[in-house]
Design an enzyme around this catalytic site. Structure first.
Site, PDB file in Angstrom:
ATOM      1  N   ALA A  82      38.245  46.620  38.272  1.00  0.00           N
ATOM      2  CA  ALA A  82      37.175  46.509  38.626  1.00  0.00           C
ATOM      3  C   ALA A  82      36.452  45.561  39.886  1.00  0.00           C
ATOM      4  CB  ALA A  82      35.964  46.175  37.559  1.00  0.00           C
ATOM      5  N   PRO A  89      35.553  40.853  30.153  1.00  0.00           N
ATOM      6  CA  PRO A  89      36.567  40.059  29.654  1.00  0.00           C
ATOM      7  C   PRO A  89      37.813  40.190  30.284  1.00  0.00           C
ATOM      8  CG  PRO A  89      35.571  41.253  27.809  1.00  0.00           C
ATOM      9  CD  PRO A  89      34.958  41.866  28.874  1.00  0.00           C
ATOM     10  N   VAL A  90      38.430  38.972  31.024  1.00  0.00           N
ATOM     11  CA  VAL A  90      39.553  39.035  31.651  1.00  0.00           C
ATOM     12  C   VAL A  90      40.800  39.151  30.667  1.00  0.00           C
ATOM     13  CG1 VAL A  90      40.925  37.729  32.809  1.00  0.00           C
ATOM     14  CG2 VAL A  90      38.480  37.284  33.498  1.00  0.00           C
ATOM     15  N   GLY A 109      42.272  44.421  28.491  1.00  0.00           N
ATOM     16  CA  GLY A 109      42.553  45.851  28.431  1.00  0.00           C
ATOM     17  C   GLY A 109      41.116  46.378  28.871  1.00  0.00           C
ATOM     18  N   LEU A 110      40.071  45.598  29.325  1.00  0.00           N
ATOM     19  CA  LEU A 110      38.688  46.500  29.723  1.00  0.00           C
ATOM     20  C   LEU A 110      38.871  46.825  31.446  1.00  0.00           C
ATOM     21  CD1 LEU A 110      36.242  44.898  27.391  1.00  0.00           C
ATOM     22  CD2 LEU A 110      36.800  47.369  27.666  1.00  0.00           C
ATOM     23  N   GLY A 111      40.058  46.384  32.223  1.00  0.00           N
ATOM     24  CA  GLY A 111      40.007  46.860  33.368  1.00  0.00           C
ATOM     25  C   GLY A 111      39.328  45.867  34.322  1.00  0.00           C
ATOM     26  N   SER A 112      39.372  44.528  34.056  1.00  0.00           N
ATOM     27  CA  SER A 112      38.650  43.707  35.080  1.00  0.00           C
ATOM     28  C   SER A 112      39.202  43.491  36.207  1.00  0.00           C
ATOM     29  CB  SER A 112      38.444  42.266  34.228  1.00  0.00           C
ATOM     30  OG  SER A 112      39.620  41.482  34.353  1.00  0.00           O
ATOM     31  N   ASP A 165      44.049  52.492  35.198  1.00  0.00           N
ATOM     32  CA  ASP A 165      43.179  51.560  35.290  1.00  0.00           C
ATOM     33  C   ASP A 165      41.959  51.908  36.489  1.00  0.00           C
ATOM     34  OD1 ASP A 165      44.129  50.376  32.869  1.00  0.00           O
ATOM     35  OD2 ASP A 165      43.581  48.425  33.651  1.00  0.00           O
TER      36      ASP A 165
HETATM   37  O1  PMV Z   1      45.835  46.653  28.985  1.00  0.00           O
HETATM   38  P1  PMV Z   1      45.296  47.698  29.814  1.00  0.00           P
HETATM   39  O2  PMV Z   1      44.177  48.414  29.572  1.00  0.00           O
HETATM   40  O3  PMV Z   1      45.216  47.351  31.348  1.00  0.00           O
HETATM   41  O4  PMV Z   1      46.303  48.910  30.183  1.00  0.00           O
HETATM   42  C1  PMV Z   1      47.693  49.029  30.120  1.00  0.00           C
HETATM   43  C2  PMV Z   1      48.278  50.601  30.131  1.00  0.00           C
HETATM   44  C3  PMV Z   1      49.596  50.705  29.852  1.00  0.00           C
HETATM   45  O5  PMV Z   1      49.611  52.151  29.628  1.00  0.00           O
HETATM   46  C4  PMV Z   1      50.346  49.794  28.699  1.00  0.00           C
HETATM   47  C5  PMV Z   1      50.192  50.290  31.069  1.00  0.00           C
HETATM   48  C6  PMV Z   1      49.858  51.158  32.208  1.00  0.00           C
HETATM   49  O6  PMV Z   1      49.916  50.719  33.547  1.00  0.00           O
HETATM   50  O7  PMV Z   1      49.022  52.184  32.097  1.00  0.00           O
END
Ligand code: PMV
Length: 307
Positions: free
Chosen positions: A105, A95-96, A99-102, A146
């Site tokens: 990836a 999912p975009v 927070g799953l790194g799309s 990420d």
């Molecule tokens: O939202 P995500 O999973 O891409 O993570 C962001 C993580 C933060 O620590 C909030 C920002 C970062 O660049 O590490």
């Protein structure tokens, strides 16, 4: 030529990681980005990414579009031969903006597919460095966590600017990931945390220190296979993220429902405000927790075993 890369989830330490504290993240292999490259039969390079509604020639994309930027940056590396016109198909089950790194990836899979197509394999460090440049386009001042987890596809203990440390999981444990369905505005939440910090550095540095201690202790517990203590550490990390103002009513609702359904611990994961939360569960309660999350509004849940 095809290449793929997994999703990722941050277990501990988001936000504080931007300020030099450690964070832990793991790959999520149930979701993947995949890139397929063939030679084009006309004179243009075409990019097709149905999940984000992109059907375009490379020349029509802005230079700082993350996908165009991967291709341009890849080409600029020393020793890389000229790219012929290509047909690039990007698909992803990640999912975009959740927070799953799309984003990371897609970058990693695209870099590896380009390298494979040109028979110019790139070491992981180089793939990671290229993907990090693209993360900056996605959200300003990324820590780099990420792209690191996605590139190495291993559990990572990450400190900004230091060589990657992977770690081992003493006893596998199960996580249920719940998606609020609200895009996580990572750039915004990182910016808001920076404003807070700017107003009272001493106070927030102390909060970051406390998060850093939780991360170190979580790594030890995970390596020793002490599952139950991981849950309490997740709860403690979440309270500190609440103080940083990056939770939201939707995340709180999911987290509360996970606790009620028997989770051993739960917290938001990633930038916050939207995106995902994670719950640590016994294997037997994973289904009940996932059902409770759906009932509390989760748009999607993923159960994943961390090993
Ligand atoms: O939202 P995500 O999973 O891409 O993570 C962001 C993580 C933060 O620590 C909030 C920002 C970062 O660049 O590490």
């Amino acid at each position: 030529m095809k290449a793929s890369a997994p999703g990722k989830i941050i277990l501990f330490g988001e936000h504080a990681v931007v300020y030099g504290r450690p964070a832990l993240a793991v790959p999520v292999t149930q979701v993947q980005a995949e890139v397929e490259i063939r030679a084009s039969d006309d004179n243009q390079t075409w990019i097709e990414a149905p999940e984000i509604g992109l059907h375009s020639s490379l020349s029509q994309l802005a230079k700082d579009h993350p996908i165009a930027a991967v291709i341009h940056n890849f080409r600029l590396q020393p020793g890389i031969p000229a790219l012929p016109p290509l047909r690039i198909k990007i698909s992803s089950t990640i999912p975009v903006a959740s927070g799953l790194g799309s984003g990371a990836a897609v970058s990693v899979a695209l870099i590896r597919a380009l390298a494979g197509f040109l028979q110019q394999p790139q070491p992981d460090e180089q793939v990671n460095a290229l993907a990090y440049e693209i993360e900056k386009l996605h959200h300003g001042t990324p820590s780099g966590i990420d792209n690191s987890v996605v590139t190495y596809a291993r559990p990572v203990y990450f400190i900004k600017g230091r060589p990657i440390e992977t770690f081992s999981v003493g006893a596998p444990f199960t996580l249920v990931i719940g998606d609020t369905g609200i895009p996580a505005p990572t750039r915004e939440s990182v910016g808001d945390v920076r404003k807070l910090w700017g107003k009272n550095k001493a106070k927030w540095e102390e909060v970051f220190d406390r998060i850093g201690e939780i991360v170190k202790s979580a790594r030890e517990k995970i390596e020793r296979g002490e599952r139950h203590s991981i849950g309490a550490l997740m709860n403690a990390n979440h309270s500190l993220l609440q103080q940083l103002t990056v939770s939201s009513p939707e995340l709180e609702r999911l987290i509360e429902s996970a606790h009620k359904a028997g989770a051993l611990g739960a917290k938001l994961s990633g930038g916050g405000r939207g995106g995902n939360m994670i719950a640590l569960v016994e294997k037997e309660t994973a289904t009940a927790v996932a059902e409770a999350l759906h009932a509390a509004g989760a748009k999607q849940t993923i159960s994943t075993e961390i090993r």
